[in-house]
Scaffold this active site. Structure first.
Site, PDB file in Angstrom:
ATOM      1  N   GLU A 117      22.042 -19.981-128.690  1.00  0.00           N
ATOM      2  CA  GLU A 117      20.802 -20.672-128.317  1.00  0.00           C
ATOM      3  C   GLU A 117      19.753 -19.648-127.907  1.00  0.00           C
ATOM      4  O   GLU A 117      20.053 -18.708-127.167  1.00  0.00           O
ATOM      5  CB  GLU A 117      20.981 -21.597-127.105  1.00  0.00           C
TER       6      GLU A 117
ATOM      7  N   HIS B 259      29.622 -29.948-124.444  1.00  0.00           N
ATOM      8  CA  HIS B 259      28.235 -29.639-124.056  1.00  0.00           C
ATOM      9  C   HIS B 259      27.829 -30.703-123.030  1.00  0.00           C
ATOM     10  O   HIS B 259      26.867 -31.444-123.219  1.00  0.00           O
ATOM     11  CB  HIS B 259      27.332 -29.625-125.283  1.00  0.00           C
TER      12      HIS B 259
ATOM     13  N   ARG C 295      24.759 -25.904-135.404  1.00  0.00           N
ATOM     14  CA  ARG C 295      25.639 -26.033-134.236  1.00  0.00           C
ATOM     15  C   ARG C 295      25.388 -27.393-133.578  1.00  0.00           C
ATOM     16  O   ARG C 295      24.256 -27.687-133.175  1.00  0.00           O
ATOM     17  CB  ARG C 295      25.347 -24.892-133.245  1.00  0.00           C
TER      18      ARG C 295
ATOM     19  N   ASN D  70      23.683 -17.682-124.823  1.00  0.00           N
ATOM     20  CA  ASN D  70      22.416 -18.415-124.790  1.00  0.00           C
ATOM     21  C   ASN D  70      21.469 -17.645-123.888  1.00  0.00           C
ATOM     22  O   ASN D  70      21.813 -17.335-122.743  1.00  0.00           O
ATOM     23  CB  ASN D  70      22.618 -19.822-124.226  1.00  0.00           C
TER      24      ASN D  70
ATOM     25  N   TYR E  77      17.275 -17.301-122.595  1.00  0.00           N
ATOM     26  CA  TYR E  77      15.913 -17.850-122.569  1.00  0.00           C
ATOM     27  C   TYR E  77      14.923 -17.000-121.793  1.00  0.00           C
ATOM     28  O   TYR E  77      13.775 -16.872-122.174  1.00  0.00           O
ATOM     29  CB  TYR E  77      15.920 -19.269-121.960  1.00  0.00           C
TER      30      TYR E  77
ATOM     31  N   GLU F 174      28.126 -23.034-121.739  1.00  0.00           N
ATOM     32  CA  GLU F 174      27.487 -22.661-120.470  1.00  0.00           C
ATOM     33  C   GLU F 174      28.266 -23.130-119.241  1.00  0.00           C
ATOM     34  O   GLU F 174      27.814 -24.025-118.504  1.00  0.00           O
ATOM     35  CB  GLU F 174      26.046 -23.194-120.438  1.00  0.00           C
TER      36      GLU F 174
END
Ligand code: IFM
Length: 458
Positions: free
Chosen positions: A363, A121, A77, A304, A306, A166
């Protein structure tokens, strides 16, 4: 020990983005982006660095493609830098910029790696920012023009498109919190920006489908797992729960709801109105038909993930506050708690609550201050542990029915981590930013074993 099996067609990839790795910020006709401007402004980036050179991927892409291949990833990606294609944001195309991505895509395909192209992005052409940036509806229309040009050029070979990465970061982090370019602190503008970023996505979906027959089209949303600081019977539990629900609306639901056709969450419209973020109401920027455009059916949702956020009621009762005292888990170098159950919950929430038909984790990863040891190897056991626990979360969610079809590790290699500069290393490949040498970390060898076996012992 449990063994988790992934399906044969599971997508295993690694991910990067243009500004974080390419460098060549002003070469071959590329225009200035808002990140060039932001990073060149003293005091914005922790180590006063910028992405002028970054990983020099613009010049080193052939060896990077070979690296991806040698590590065993079947997908990659990357993102396209809008100002490489349109130096002024729209209008005159810059052919060398398009050629760069043509060569990259050809190189990936020759190496047997499936390209996943993200159109945005975060490197907005500065020329568009000068006209109001994401606060300006015309930016969403310019994005559709940009999506058209890129997908006409690459759409015969790129069959996986992600429109916007995002939108929470594009809007609230950048226009309210001010941590990212363009670095503003303006609530009403942030909500306009969020709407226009989502609108840009919706406008691009049919364009991509038309120019890239058979392609899969998606948007990538980032998610943080909201956790109340206290639970019943603590006297603060009800207030902490309400605050957590608001925070979830701010970070997650404001984006997850509209792309699933649910409109903006009503409780958040009320909250933002009370905060003075909607001085002229939603109709100030939401035009008739916009919500249908934003809810354009996509082929999957990119997510994504985290960490989690532990939340308590704000002391003045007006909203939420972070509760680090109730967040005791081990942390990565970003000071983010390691909480794989949040990924499991996200995937189950999407499946059971939103009925998302297909999900790809675009991600997930961790930053640690690693470097080569005396043996020349990078022993990043903590990243291995992080990845193993998150792979297991994916497998558990799949077992619960969540339709997770792929996983991209963030990131292929250490790179420019936005406001943190080069102080944070998310790579599974270590980069010496002086020499541009790349050393695969032990974590990527671990990922390679999992990919090879399509199975995980955890
Ligand atoms: O590096 C970023 C990426 O660009 C977007 N998602 C989060 C990553 C880690 O902060």
């Amino acid at each position: 020990m449990t063994q988790y099996i992934f399906p044969a067609d599971f997508v295993w990839g690694s991910a990067t983005s243009s500004y974080q790795i390419e460098g060549a910020w002003n070469e071959d006709g590329k225009g200035e982006s808002i990140w060039d401007r932001f990073a060149h402004t003293p005091g914005k980036i922790k180590d006063n660095s910028n992405g002028d050179v970054a990983c020099d991927h613009y010049h080193r892409w052939p060896e990077d493609v070979q690296l991806i291949k040698s590590l065993g990833f079947n997908a990659y990606r990357f993102s396209v830098a809008w100002p490489r294609v349109f130096p002024d944001g729209r209008g005159a195309i810059n052919p060398p910029g398009v050629d760069f991505y043509n060569r990259l895509v050809d190189g990936l395909l020759e190496a047997g790696i499936t390209p996943y192209a993200t159109l945005y992005h975060w490197d907005l052409p500065q020329a568009l920012q000068d006209e109001g940036g994401w606060g300006n509806r015309a930016t969403a229309e310019a994005f559709a023009e940009y999506a058209d040009v890129v997908s006409r050029a690459l759409g015969d070979r790129v069959k996986n498109w992600i429109t916007i990465n995002e939108p929470w970061c594009v809007s609230l982090l950048s226009h309210l919190i001010g941590a990212h370019a363009p670095g503003l602190h303006d609530g009403p503008l942030a909500l306009r920006a969020a709407h226009h970023a989502l609108l840009a996505h919706g406008l691009a979906v049919p364009v991509l489908r038309a120019n890239s027959p058979g392609a899969e089209v998606a948007i990538t949303l980032n998610y943080t797992h909201p956790t109340p600081a206290t639970l019943a019977p603590a006297p603060t539990a009800a207030a902490d729960y309400s605050a957590t629900r608001l925070f979830d609306g701010f970070f997650n639901r404001w984006f997850f709801d509209p792309v699933h056709g649910r409109d903006y969450p009503a409780d958040m419209v009320t909250y933002y109105t009370e905060q003075g973020f909607l001085p002229n109401g939603m109709q100030d920027f939401v035009q008739p038909g916009d919500m249908e455009i934003i809810a354009a059916p996509t082929d999957y949702l990119g997510v994504n993930y985290y960490t989690r956020d532990v939340i308590k009621a704000a002391p003045d009762g007006s909203g939420w506050a972070s509760a680090p005292e109730a967040a005791p888990l081990e942390r990565t170098d970003m000071d983010w708690e390691i909480y794989p159950d949040g990924l499991y919950s996200l995937l189950c929430r999407l499946h059971f609550d939103y009925q998302t038909p297909k999900i790809i984790i675009t991600e997930n990863g961790a930053s640690y201050p690693d470097g080569p040891g005396p043996d020349g190897k990078v022993h990043d056991q903590k990243r291995i542990d992080y990845l193993r626990s998150h792979f297991a979360a994916v497998a558990r969610a799949r077992a619960a029915g969540a339709p997770v079809a792929g996983y991209f590790v963030w990131s292929l290699m250490d790179n420019f981590e936005w406001g943190e500069g080069y102080l944070q290393r998310f790579g599974t490949v270590w980069v010496d930013f002086e020499t541009q040498a790349r050393i695969p970390k032990e974590s990527v060898l671990f990922v390679g074993e999992v990919m090879q076996a399509n199975a995980l012992d955890a």
